[in-house]
Design an enzyme around this catalytic site. Structure first.
Site, PDB file in Angstrom:
ATOM      1  N   GLU A   1      -6.218  -9.382   3.505  1.00 58.11           N
ATOM      2  CA  GLU A   1      -5.426  -8.683   4.534  1.00 58.11           C
ATOM      3  C   GLU A   1      -5.405  -9.549   5.782  1.00 58.11           C
ATOM      4  O   GLU A   1      -6.474  -9.868   6.336  1.00 58.11           O
ATOM      5  CB  GLU A   1      -6.002  -7.301   4.858  1.00 58.11           C
ATOM      6  CG  GLU A   1      -5.735  -6.282   3.771  1.00 58.11           C
ATOM      7  CD  GLU A   1      -6.148  -4.860   4.127  1.00 58.11           C
ATOM      8  OE1 GLU A   1      -6.075  -4.485   5.316  1.00 58.11           O
ATOM      9  OE2 GLU A   1      -6.541  -4.131   3.197  1.00 58.11           O
TER      10      GLU A   1
ATOM     11  N   GLU B   1     -12.578  -2.575   2.044  1.00 57.29           N
ATOM     12  CA  GLU B   1     -13.254  -2.303   3.318  1.00 57.29           C
ATOM     13  C   GLU B   1     -14.410  -1.305   3.111  1.00 57.29           C
ATOM     14  O   GLU B   1     -14.456  -0.232   3.736  1.00 57.29           O
ATOM     15  CB  GLU B   1     -12.253  -1.843   4.393  1.00 57.29           C
ATOM     16  CG  GLU B   1     -11.248  -2.939   4.691  1.00 57.29           C
ATOM     17  CD  GLU B   1     -10.386  -2.727   5.943  1.00 57.29           C
ATOM     18  OE1 GLU B   1     -10.398  -1.637   6.524  1.00 57.29           O
ATOM     19  OE2 GLU B   1      -9.703  -3.697   6.321  1.00 57.29           O
TER      20      GLU B   1
ATOM     21  N   GLU C   1       0.847  -1.201   0.000  1.00 54.77           N
ATOM     22  CA  GLU C   1       0.000   0.000   0.000  1.00 54.77           C
ATOM     23  C   GLU C   1       0.881   1.250   0.000  1.00 54.77           C
ATOM     24  O   GLU C   1       2.033   1.221   0.456  1.00 54.77           O
ATOM     25  CB  GLU C   1      -0.891  -0.026   1.263  1.00 54.77           C
ATOM     26  CG  GLU C   1      -1.853   1.149   1.347  1.00 54.77           C
ATOM     27  CD  GLU C   1      -2.982   0.938   2.363  1.00 54.77           C
ATOM     28  OE1 GLU C   1      -2.911  -0.045   3.140  1.00 54.77           O
ATOM     29  OE2 GLU C   1      -3.921   1.747   2.366  1.00 54.77           O
TER      30      GLU C   1
HETATM   31  O1  AHR Z   1      -3.164  -2.689   6.187  1.00 58.36           O
HETATM   32  C1  AHR Z   1      -3.474  -1.474   6.785  1.00 58.36           C
HETATM   33  C2  AHR Z   1      -4.945  -1.096   6.640  1.00 58.36           C
HETATM   34  O2  AHR Z   1      -5.727  -2.014   7.348  1.00 58.36           O
HETATM   35  C3  AHR Z   1      -5.501  -1.134   5.255  1.00 58.36           C
HETATM   36  O3  AHR Z   1      -5.250   0.023   4.547  1.00 58.36           O
HETATM   37  C4  AHR Z   1      -6.961  -1.307   5.495  1.00 58.36           C
HETATM   38  O4  AHR Z   1      -7.606  -1.966   4.447  1.00 58.36           O
HETATM   39  C5  AHR Z   1      -7.023  -2.055   6.806  1.00 58.36           C
HETATM   40  O5  AHR Z   1      -7.920  -1.503   7.682  1.00 58.36           O
END
Ligand code: AHR
Length: 514
Positions: free
Chosen positions: A316, A193, A44
């Protein structure tokens, strides 16, 4: 005298009951392939994952790079055989407008990275950088599209820009920007999310939004085989999965996501290195909860999709602790210890044992963020214990899962208990069996007896590797980068298809049997 005999028998019994693990492996019973894609990673625009992690800029003169991408990182990740890489977020994805990141750099607009530290994003790393980097890494890109603040057209144009072979405004623009041939992009996330940073939507609303986006991502028949992943549930929000599976037509859905982090308490996390054994136990409890989550989300999916066409994509997962002292709280930079090695080992075993439904996953995140496999500091780079587990386990990629039965003693803390040992097994095309075993117990070794039930076939050779250390809190540092690394394991004996192995406290072992 009799009371002493009874006491002795009791002690012997409890000793055996707390130290002996029995495993059976059904060598002939494999049905499902362990998708290599469960070994995916996540990058990210967050802290120093992209900038300073993967990418140091085309003009960098001190760190070896290709097109600004660190070559030490490329080398390390190729050894992991990373099958896919998710980008550009996370929460960042729903703020990201891809057109800001293509074309001449000096003309690119800046944006504020509102979720992660409020820093200015100069868009110097964009679509070309990422997709070219995936080619360098020999990994498949997984693009996470902006649904929260983007448009359907923006996504359709991103797809055309990146993958269209013919003549179109977007493919011509791509060529003008230096890339003649389209890239191959199969995996597309439709938002991230959506229940939170992706728009705070109700599942009923997201379903309609998803249907609209998904319609413009393919032709009538999805002949270009796009793999669309719906933004999935937050841990145990089973209703989210229920609504998605019920209300999205299945011909426009290839994967449903799930996010779950091993965090003790969102308001009171633990130090990444200065944790207690009780905190270790609770973190592992959170990690092992993944098994229940997958069972329950899968049961809902089974109800609507009994042939398991749609994949559960855990895009994730990982441990989440306090940031390291003195670092930007919005950068989520944390160290990585033997606790993380345990999380990785048990989680990958869980994914593998659910290969029928879990066909993709992404550890959060690759470099310098959360449960990273790599940490960098200017020209220095270290591999974390989590890296070593991912590397030890990659022998399972695309092999056939073998059913495993396991009876294990418990690791107890107060009124809570966890199975001490976790295991999974696979057989590859060459007929080699790999077993991955984890003993999470903080103080007790485990004697493991493994019955390889294979009919007449007899196995003769065994080799292995182990990752362990003296203290749970042990980790690698820039001054001592090889403090923790796998070594040859000689603690296993094979006799008549019965394998005996001793697992030290908090250790990960991979065995190869032929
Ligand atoms: O991985 C960090 C954050 O955690 C991501 O940006 C989000 O999707 C999650 O809440």
């Amino acid at each position: 005298m009799r009371i002493y005999t009874l006491l002795f028998a009791f002690l012997l019994f409890t000793r055996l009951a707390t130290s002996q693990t029995n495993v059976t492996v059904d060598v002939k019973g494999g049905k499902h392939t362990i998708s290599k894609h469960i070994y995916g990673h996540f990058a990210e625009h967050l802290g120093n994952c992209i900038y300073g992690g993967f990418y140091v800029g085309e003009e960098n003169r001190t760190i070896a790079h290709q097109g600004g991408v660190r070559l030490d990182v490329v080398d390390a990740l190729k050894k992991l055989k990373i099958p896919n890489l998710r980008w550009p977020g996370g929460c960042f994805a729903d703020t990201y407008h891809w057109k800001d990141g293509v074309g001449p750099k000096e003309k690119r607009p800046t944006i504020v990275n509102t979720w992660w530290g409020g820093v200015t994003e100069d868009n110097s790393y964009g679509t070309h950088n990422f997709l070219n980097m995936c080619e360098l890494l020999q990994t498949e890109p997984y693009l996470s599209a902006n649904v929260g603040s983007g448009t359907v057209q923006e996504l359709a144009e991103w797809m055309q820009y990146t993958t269209f072979d013919g003549i179109s405004p977007m493919s011509l623009w791509r060529k003008q920007n230096g890339r003649e041939q389209p890239w191959k992009v199969k995996f597309w996330g439709v938002g991230n999310e959506a229940w939170g940073c992706g728009g705070n939507m109700r599942p009923e609303h997201y379903v309609d939004v998803y249907r609209q986006y998904a319609t413009f991502m393919t032709g009538w028949d999805n002949s270009n085989k796009v793999f669309r992943i719906a933004s999935g549930a937050n841990s145990s929000d089973y209703n989210w999965t229920e609504v998605l599976m019920r209300d999205i037509p299945h011909h426009m859905l290839e994967g449903v996501a799930l996010h779950h982090y091993s965090v003790i308490d969102w308001n009171k996390k633990s130090s990444a290195t200065g944790f207690t054994e009780a905190e270790y136990f609770t973190t592992l409890q959170r990690a092992l909860f993944m098994d229940e989550l997958i069972e329950k989300h899968s049961a809902i999916m089974d109800k609507y999709d009994p042939t398991k066409k749609i994949a559960l994509v855990v895009d994730e997962w990982g441990g989440w602790y306090d940031v390291e002292k003195g670092t930007n709280p919005g950068f989520l930079f944390q160290q990585n210890t033997m606790r993380d090695a345990m999380i990785a080992g048990v989680t990958l075993n869980i994914f593998q044992n659910h290969s029928d439904r879990v066909r993709m996953a992404n550890l959060a995140q690759t470099i310098n963020v959360l449960q990273a496999v790599i940490l960098t500091k200017e020209e220095k780079m270290i591999l974390t214990p989590t890296y070593h587990v991912m590397e030890m386990y990659n022998v399972h990629q695309d092999a056939t899962l073998l059913p495993v039965q396991l009876q294990s003693p418990y690791y107890k803390m107060g009124n809570e208990q966890l199975k001490s040992v976790s295991a999974s097994a696979s057989i590859n095309a060459a007929g080699e069996i790999h077993l991955t075993l984890v003993n999470i117990h903080a103080t007790e070794s485990q004697e493991v007896s493994i019955d390889l039930q294979s009919g007449k076939a007899v196995f003769n050779t065994i080799t292995g590797r182990i990752l362990t250390s003296k203290k749970l809190q042990d980790h690698n540092t820039f001054d001592n980068p090889r403090n923790i690394q796998p070594i040859t394991y000689t603690g296993a004996i094979l006799n008549n298809n019965i394998l005996k192995a001793k697992l030290p406290p908090f250790s990960v072992v991979v065995l190869k049997v032929k």
